[in-house]
Design a protein around this motif. Structure first.
Motif, PDB file in Angstrom:
ATOM      1  N   THR A  88     -33.291   7.101 -22.716  1.00 24.26           N
ATOM      2  CA  THR A  88     -32.627   7.946 -23.700  1.00 24.26           C
ATOM      3  C   THR A  88     -33.597   8.332 -24.805  1.00 24.26           C
ATOM      4  OG1 THR A  88     -31.834   6.057 -24.999  1.00 24.26           O
ATOM      5  CG2 THR A  88     -30.379   6.901 -23.252  1.00 24.26           C
ATOM      6  N   SER A  89     -34.703   7.604 -24.914  1.00 22.50           N
ATOM      7  CA  SER A  89     -35.753   7.952 -25.864  1.00 22.50           C
ATOM      8  C   SER A  89     -36.925   8.539 -25.077  1.00 22.50           C
ATOM      9  CB  SER A  89     -36.192   6.722 -26.664  1.00 22.50           C
ATOM     10  OG  SER A  89     -36.784   5.768 -25.804  1.00 22.50           O
ATOM     11  N   CYS A  90     -37.886   9.074 -25.786  1.00 20.18           N
ATOM     12  CA  CYS A  90     -39.073   9.654 -25.142  1.00 20.18           C
ATOM     13  C   CYS A  90     -40.088   8.541 -24.893  1.00 20.18           C
ATOM     14  CB  CYS A  90     -39.668  10.739 -26.031  1.00 20.18           C
ATOM     15  SG  CYS A  90     -40.988  11.669 -25.229  1.00 20.18           S
ATOM     16  N   VAL A  91     -40.449   8.326 -23.627  1.00 19.18           N
ATOM     17  CA  VAL A  91     -41.335   7.230 -23.240  1.00 19.18           C
ATOM     18  C   VAL A  91     -42.671   7.806 -22.778  1.00 19.18           C
ATOM     19  CG1 VAL A  91     -41.626   5.258 -21.691  1.00 19.18           C
ATOM     20  CG2 VAL A  91     -39.339   5.865 -22.522  1.00 19.18           C
ATOM     21  N   SER A  92     -43.746   7.375 -23.420  1.00 20.12           N
ATOM     22  CA  SER A  92     -45.096   7.819 -23.055  1.00 20.12           C
ATOM     23  C   SER A  92     -45.644   6.960 -21.925  1.00 20.12           C
ATOM     24  CB  SER A  92     -46.042   7.708 -24.252  1.00 20.12           C
ATOM     25  OG  SER A  92     -45.645   8.571 -25.268  1.00 20.12           O
ATOM     26  N   ILE A  93     -46.365   7.613 -21.006  1.00 20.00           N
ATOM     27  CA  ILE A  93     -47.025   6.917 -19.904  1.00 20.00           C
ATOM     28  C   ILE A  93     -48.489   7.351 -19.914  1.00 20.00           C
ATOM     29  CG2 ILE A  93     -47.106   6.538 -17.418  1.00 20.00           C
ATOM     30  CD1 ILE A  93     -44.157   7.502 -17.362  1.00 20.00           C
ATOM     31  N   THR A  94     -49.387   6.365 -20.039  1.00 23.76           N
ATOM     32  CA  THR A  94     -50.804   6.672 -20.159  1.00 23.76           C
ATOM     33  C   THR A  94     -51.621   5.794 -19.224  1.00 23.76           C
ATOM     34  OG1 THR A  94     -50.468   7.193 -22.496  1.00 23.76           O
ATOM     35  CG2 THR A  94     -52.733   6.866 -21.777  1.00 23.76           C
ATOM     36  N   TYR A  95     -52.486   6.427 -18.419  1.00 23.02           N
ATOM     37  CA  TYR A  95     -53.445   5.692 -17.595  1.00 23.02           C
ATOM     38  C   TYR A  95     -54.643   5.382 -18.481  1.00 23.02           C
ATOM     39  CZ  TYR A  95     -56.982   4.571 -14.126  1.00 23.02           C
ATOM     40  OH  TYR A  95     -57.953   3.943 -13.410  1.00 23.02           O
ATOM     41  N   ILE A 129     -41.520  10.717 -20.191  1.00 20.74           N
ATOM     42  CA  ILE A 129     -40.249  10.789 -19.473  1.00 20.74           C
ATOM     43  C   ILE A 129     -39.126  10.433 -20.428  1.00 20.74           C
ATOM     44  CG2 ILE A 129     -41.251  10.241 -17.216  1.00 20.74           C
ATOM     45  CD1 ILE A 129     -40.051   7.391 -17.567  1.00 20.74           C
ATOM     46  N   GLY A 130     -37.920  10.691 -20.006  1.00 19.72           N
ATOM     47  CA  GLY A 130     -36.750  10.290 -20.776  1.00 19.72           C
ATOM     48  C   GLY A 130     -36.257  11.397 -21.684  1.00 19.72           C
ATOM     49  N   GLY A 131     -35.718  11.003 -22.799  1.00 25.13           N
ATOM     50  CA  GLY A 131     -35.095  11.933 -23.743  1.00 25.13           C
ATOM     51  C   GLY A 131     -36.091  12.595 -24.661  1.00 25.13           C
ATOM     52  N   CYS A 132     -37.085  13.232 -24.102  1.00 22.20           N
ATOM     53  CA  CYS A 132     -38.118  13.894 -24.893  1.00 22.20           C
ATOM     54  C   CYS A 132     -37.639  15.271 -25.354  1.00 22.20           C
ATOM     55  CB  CYS A 132     -39.396  14.064 -24.077  1.00 22.20           C
ATOM     56  SG  CYS A 132     -40.078  12.505 -23.458  1.00 22.20           S
ATOM     57  N   ILE A 133     -38.105  15.667 -26.512  1.00 24.33           N
ATOM     58  CA  ILE A 133     -37.798  16.993 -27.040  1.00 24.33           C
ATOM     59  C   ILE A 133     -38.961  17.909 -26.723  1.00 24.33           C
ATOM     60  CG2 ILE A 133     -37.405  18.341 -29.135  1.00 24.33           C
ATOM     61  CD1 ILE A 133     -36.166  15.771 -30.348  1.00 24.33           C
ATOM     62  N   THR A 134     -38.680  18.959 -25.958  1.00 21.89           N
ATOM     63  CA  THR A 134     -39.678  19.964 -25.640  1.00 21.89           C
ATOM     64  C   THR A 134     -39.433  21.154 -26.546  1.00 21.89           C
ATOM     65  OG1 THR A 134     -39.751  19.231 -23.339  1.00 21.89           O
ATOM     66  CG2 THR A 134     -40.622  21.424 -23.805  1.00 21.89           C
ATOM     67  N   ASP A 149     -41.753  16.287 -28.897  1.00 25.67           N
ATOM     68  CA  ASP A 149     -42.565  15.301 -28.206  1.00 25.67           C
ATOM     69  C   ASP A 149     -43.510  15.987 -27.230  1.00 25.67           C
ATOM     70  OD1 ASP A 149     -41.192  12.885 -29.220  1.00 25.67           O
ATOM     71  OD2 ASP A 149     -39.494  13.661 -28.065  1.00 25.67           O
ATOM     72  N   ILE A 150     -43.058  17.114 -26.674  1.00 24.90           N
ATOM     73  CA  ILE A 150     -43.818  17.868 -25.684  1.00 24.90           C
ATOM     74  C   ILE A 150     -43.920  19.310 -26.163  1.00 24.90           C
ATOM     75  CG2 ILE A 150     -43.895  18.660 -23.281  1.00 24.90           C
ATOM     76  CD1 ILE A 150     -42.134  16.170 -22.607  1.00 24.90           C
ATOM     77  N   SER A 151     -45.138  19.833 -26.164  1.00 23.23           N
ATOM     78  CA  SER A 151     -45.365  21.197 -26.644  1.00 23.23           C
ATOM     79  C   SER A 151     -45.155  22.211 -25.524  1.00 23.23           C
ATOM     80  CB  SER A 151     -46.799  21.327 -27.171  1.00 23.23           C
ATOM     81  OG  SER A 151     -47.025  22.635 -27.616  1.00 23.23           O
ATOM     82  N   ASP A 152     -44.393  23.267 -25.825  1.00 24.50           N
ATOM     83  CA  ASP A 152     -44.190  24.377 -24.893  1.00 24.50           C
ATOM     84  C   ASP A 152     -44.375  25.680 -25.669  1.00 24.50           C
ATOM     85  OD1 ASP A 152     -43.451  26.326 -23.107  1.00 24.50           O
ATOM     86  OD2 ASP A 152     -41.609  25.313 -22.478  1.00 24.50           O
ATOM     87  N   PRO A 153     -45.571  26.280 -25.597  1.00 20.90           N
ATOM     88  CA  PRO A 153     -45.846  27.504 -26.348  1.00 20.90           C
ATOM     89  C   PRO A 153     -44.901  28.656 -26.010  1.00 20.90           C
ATOM     90  CG  PRO A 153     -47.872  26.585 -25.454  1.00 20.90           C
ATOM     91  CD  PRO A 153     -46.739  25.817 -24.858  1.00 20.90           C
ATOM     92  N   SER A 154     -44.303  28.647 -24.834  1.00 20.69           N
ATOM     93  CA  SER A 154     -43.392  29.737 -24.465  1.00 20.69           C
ATOM     94  C   SER A 154     -42.115  29.720 -25.312  1.00 20.69           C
ATOM     95  CB  SER A 154     -43.041  29.679 -22.978  1.00 20.69           C
ATOM     96  OG  SER A 154     -42.183  28.585 -22.710  1.00 20.69           O
TER      97      SER A 154
END
Length: 183
Positions: A88-95, A129-134, A149-154
């Motif tokens: 339900t929250s925005c979860v970051s995944i990083t290698y 993943i999850g409840g991220c705001i784009t 949380d996630i950038s979308d220039p469009s």
């Protein structure tokens, strides 16, 4: 006194014994994020799969999901971890390429039904993943969203003409108020 009833005396342990009179160091605790019945305390159960194509482990490389870091232990081709992830929250995944031979590594996250939530390899960009705001993250745009949380220039809208503002460019637009980055 040797007549005391031994057992687990910690009420927080899964095997707490109310009849125990002396602790026998047998207390068992749930894994972090789980209750004693292996249910998630918060979030939902996911399987995190770490794979190494060579079969010698992740060699110091790791994957961070939220605030928990995972790495292969020993020399295995595939290792699965069960984790609770609050989608339900925005979860970051990083290698994290902290070790060597990262080109051998790949990873995936799947829900309890086996539906893939995210996947990548050694060279994958961080993902969420999850409840991220784009939303639009261009501060000069009318639709700029500080909570993105996630950038979308469009999704960006501008009060004025968007175009090339570099006078030296062949596609310069003298009516443009905001540069579109396409000069």
């Amino acid at each position: 006194d040797t007549n005391l009833v031994p057992g687990c005396t910690d009420e927080l342990a899964c095997n707490f014994d109310a009849a125990a009179e002396t602790d026998d160091y047998s207390c068992e605790y749930p894994a972090e994020g789980f209750d004693c019945d292996d249910n998630c305390i918060t979030g939902s159960l996911v399987t995190i799969t770490l794979e190494d194509s060579y079969g010698d482990g992740w060699n110091g490389n790791s994957l961070t999901v939220g605030d928990v870091t995972y790495t292969q232990i020993g020399t295995q081709d595939i290792q699965d971890f069960q984790a609770c992830v609050d989608q339900t929250s925005c979860v970051s995944i990083t290698y994290n390429a902290d070790g060597s031979y990262g080109y051998e590594n790949s990873w995936s996250l799947a829900d309890v039904d086996g539906t893939e939530l995210a996947s990548g390899a050694n060279d994958s960009e961080p993902t969420k993943i999850g409840g991220c705001i784009t939303a639009c993250t261009d501060t000069s745009a009318e639709s700029y969203n500080t909570d993105a949380d996630i950038s979308d220039p469009s999704l960006c809208t501008y009060d004025g003409v968007l175009g090339c503002t570099d006078e030296a460019a062949y596609n310069y637009n003298m009516d443009a108020v905001f540069d579109d980055g396409l000069c």
